[in-house]
Design a protein around this motif. Sequence first.
Motif, PDB file in Angstrom:
ATOM      1  N   THR A 182      -4.570   8.632  -3.149  1.00  0.00           N
ATOM      2  CA  THR A 182      -4.198   7.948  -2.239  1.00  0.00           C
ATOM      3  C   THR A 182      -4.359   8.129  -1.109  1.00  0.00           C
ATOM      4  OG1 THR A 182      -1.889   9.139  -2.865  1.00  0.00           O
ATOM      5  CG2 THR A 182      -1.735   8.582  -0.577  1.00  0.00           C
ATOM      6  N   ILE A 183      -5.525   8.734  -0.440  1.00  0.00           N
ATOM      7  CA  ILE A 183      -6.281   8.656   0.375  1.00  0.00           C
ATOM      8  C   ILE A 183      -7.013   7.640   0.732  1.00  0.00           C
ATOM      9  CG2 ILE A 183      -8.344   9.882   1.951  1.00  0.00           C
ATOM     10  CD1 ILE A 183      -6.688  13.259   1.072  1.00  0.00           C
ATOM     11  N   ILE A 184      -7.738   7.537  -1.102  1.00  0.00           N
ATOM     12  CA  ILE A 184      -8.670   6.090  -0.926  1.00  0.00           C
ATOM     13  C   ILE A 184      -8.500   5.249  -0.879  1.00  0.00           C
ATOM     14  CG2 ILE A 184     -10.268   4.889  -2.792  1.00  0.00           C
ATOM     15  CD1 ILE A 184     -11.408   7.754  -3.986  1.00  0.00           C
ATOM     16  N   PHE A 185      -7.140   4.716  -1.365  1.00  0.00           N
ATOM     17  CA  PHE A 185      -6.523   4.027  -0.788  1.00  0.00           C
ATOM     18  C   PHE A 185      -6.043   3.303   0.166  1.00  0.00           C
ATOM     19  CE2 PHE A 185      -5.883   3.649  -6.088  1.00  0.00           C
ATOM     20  CZ  PHE A 185      -5.200   2.113  -6.268  1.00  0.00           C
ATOM     21  N   VAL A 186      -4.993   4.251   1.108  1.00  0.00           N
ATOM     22  CA  VAL A 186      -4.638   4.071   2.014  1.00  0.00           C
ATOM     23  C   VAL A 186      -5.888   3.593   3.743  1.00  0.00           C
ATOM     24  CG1 VAL A 186      -3.505   5.280   3.999  1.00  0.00           C
ATOM     25  CG2 VAL A 186      -2.615   5.353   2.163  1.00  0.00           C
ATOM     26  N   THR A 187      -7.057   4.044   3.038  1.00  0.00           N
ATOM     27  CA  THR A 187      -8.242   3.954   3.932  1.00  0.00           C
ATOM     28  C   THR A 187      -9.020   3.043   3.674  1.00  0.00           C
ATOM     29  OG1 THR A 187      -8.952   6.937   3.834  1.00  0.00           O
ATOM     30  CG2 THR A 187     -10.215   5.533   4.293  1.00  0.00           C
ATOM     31  N   GLN A 217       2.398  11.519  -9.038  1.00  0.00           N
ATOM     32  CA  GLN A 217       1.480  11.826 -10.434  1.00  0.00           C
ATOM     33  C   GLN A 217       1.256  13.498 -10.111  1.00  0.00           C
ATOM     34  OE1 GLN A 217      -1.611   9.485 -10.580  1.00  0.00           O
ATOM     35  NE2 GLN A 217      -0.565   7.745 -11.146  1.00  0.00           N
ATOM     36  N   PRO A 218       1.127  14.475  -9.120  1.00  0.00           N
ATOM     37  CA  PRO A 218      -0.048  13.825  -8.124  1.00  0.00           C
ATOM     38  C   PRO A 218      -0.693  13.514  -8.070  1.00  0.00           C
ATOM     39  CG  PRO A 218       0.366  16.293  -7.940  1.00  0.00           C
ATOM     40  CD  PRO A 218       0.749  15.525  -9.576  1.00  0.00           C
ATOM     41  N   THR A 277       0.993  -0.757   0.110  1.00  0.00           N
ATOM     42  CA  THR A 277      -0.270   0.042   0.817  1.00  0.00           C
ATOM     43  C   THR A 277       0.821   1.289   0.073  1.00  0.00           C
ATOM     44  OG1 THR A 277      -1.544  -1.390   0.984  1.00  0.00           O
ATOM     45  CG2 THR A 277      -2.161   0.860   1.397  1.00  0.00           C
ATOM     46  N   GLY A 278       2.285   1.066   0.992  1.00  0.00           N
ATOM     47  CA  GLY A 278       2.794   2.778   0.792  1.00  0.00           C
ATOM     48  C   GLY A 278       4.109   2.237  -0.148  1.00  0.00           C
ATOM     49  N   MET A 279       3.890   1.548  -1.317  1.00  0.00           N
ATOM     50  CA  MET A 279       4.592   2.231  -2.489  1.00  0.00           C
ATOM     51  C   MET A 279       2.888   2.650  -3.561  1.00  0.00           C
ATOM     52  SD  MET A 279       6.353  -2.225  -2.474  1.00  0.00           S
ATOM     53  CE  MET A 279       6.838  -1.810  -4.729  1.00  0.00           C
ATOM     54  N   VAL A 280       2.284   1.897  -3.687  1.00  0.00           N
ATOM     55  CA  VAL A 280       1.459   2.213  -4.353  1.00  0.00           C
ATOM     56  C   VAL A 280       0.596   4.390  -3.853  1.00  0.00           C
ATOM     57  CG1 VAL A 280      -1.386   2.454  -4.784  1.00  0.00           C
ATOM     58  CG2 VAL A 280      -0.146  -0.004  -4.758  1.00  0.00           C
ATOM     59  N   ALA A 281       0.822   4.252  -2.395  1.00  0.00           N
ATOM     60  CA  ALA A 281       0.835   5.717  -2.011  1.00  0.00           C
ATOM     61  C   ALA A 281       1.676   6.531  -2.738  1.00  0.00           C
ATOM     62  CB  ALA A 281       0.406   5.792  -0.510  1.00  0.00           C
ATOM     63  N   VAL A 282       3.040   5.887  -2.630  1.00  0.00           N
ATOM     64  CA  VAL A 282       3.813   6.903  -2.972  1.00  0.00           C
ATOM     65  C   VAL A 282       3.880   7.300  -4.627  1.00  0.00           C
ATOM     66  CG1 VAL A 282       6.631   6.731  -3.620  1.00  0.00           C
ATOM     67  CG2 VAL A 282       5.810   6.648  -1.496  1.00  0.00           C
TER      68      VAL A 282
END
Length: 408
Positions: free
Chosen positions: A197-202, A191-192, A181-186
Amino acid sequence: MNAATLTGKIKAKAALVDPNRYGRSDRSAIGRWFWEIDRVLLLMVAMLIGIGLIAVAAASPAAAQRYSGGSVRFAELHYFYRQIGWIMLSMPVMILISMMPRERARRLSLIGAALFFGLLAIVPIVGPEVNGARRWIAFGVGQVQPSEFLKPFFVIAMAWLLSLGVGERKVPIFILSGVITGMVAVLLMLQPDFGSTIIFVTVWVAMLAIAGLDLRILGGLALAGIVGVILAYFFYPVATVRIDGFLFGEGDNFQVENAMRTLTAGGLFGMGPGGGTRKFGLPEPHTDYIFSVIGEEFGLIACIAIACLYLGIVARVLVKLLDEESSVALLAAAGLAVEFGLQAMINMAVNVQIAPSKGMTLPFISYGGSSMLALSIGMGLLLAFTRRNPYLTRSPYVVKWGGESVYP
C-alpha cells in the motif's frame, strides 16, 4: 540556399544514419532493439540477477533446512535450482516486452492493469490464507500474487492517465487517478499488505509531482499521508503491531533483530561463501532477509555495493529522461524507476532495522517466482520506454525514412 541544395544536404545527412554503416544490415526487430536499448541499464540488471543467483545459493541451505525437511533431492540447493528455472522463464519475457514499441507496451499495460486489478479485488474472497494474510490466488500449478503484477501495469496506466492532464493541469484527471489509487490501497489493506500500500501511494504521489501538480496540493497530500499513518496505527491492527514492534520493541521482533545480527556477523568482508551460520536462524533467508545473508557471507562492503547498484539503476533512468519529450514515456519510466528503487530501499531498511518488517522481496535478488516474473515485466516496460535511437538528435533536419521520422 535554394530548395534543391537544402534537399541535397538533408539526403546527405540522412545517409549518415544508414543502418548498414553501423552493423544493422536490416531493420529487423532484434537489430533495432540492440541499437536502441539502454545497454548500460540492461547490464546493471544482469549484474543484479547474477548477484541474486549467488545470494540464493548461499541462502538455499538454510531455507531448505527450514521448509523442505530434507525430503527434497539436492535439498540444500533446492531453491537455487528453482530460481534458475524462474530466471529462464522470466528473462525472455523481459526481453520480449522491451522490444515492444511504446504504444503497444502502453496498451498491454492498460489491459494488464484491468486484469490484475480484478484479480486483486477477488483475493480476499478466494485467496488461501497464509500466515494470516490472503495475498495469493491458486491456479492449480502454483500461486499468483496479483499485487506484484499490478505494480508495473499500474504505473503505466497512471502515466497515461496523468499525461492527459499535463500542461493543462486538468484537476478531474488528478482526482480520478487518486480514486483509482485509493481503491487499490483499500484492496491491499484488506489482505492485509501495508507495505505494498505504501509503495502504490508513494509512487502515485511521485508521479503527480512529475506531472506538475501544484506544490500546495502535494503538501496537502503529504500531510494526508501522515494523518493516514496515524489513523492506521490506531484503527488498523497490522500497522499497530508493526509500528509498536519497531518503535517500542513490543511484540515479536525476532525477525528484524535476528536479521540485523546476521547482516553484521560477517564484518566488512564476510565469512565466505557457505561460511555463514546465523542464516539458519532466519525465518525467510532466501526472500525477505536475503540481504542479511549477503552481509554475513560476503560482508558489509558487498551490501554497500548492491545498494549503490540499485541507486545507479534509478539514477541512470532519471538522467536519461532529462531530455524526454513524451509525457507518457517520462511519467512511465520515472514511475517504474521510483517503484523499483523504493521496493529495494524498503527491503534493505527492514534488514538493517530502520523500518518495520514489510514482507517485501529485494528486486532480482530474492527468491520467488511471482516476484521474479513481475519484476521482469516491469523492467521490460522500463527498457521499452527508455529505448531511443542514438542517432536521432544530431541535427534539426527531419526527413521521413521507412515511414518513420529520422533526424540525420
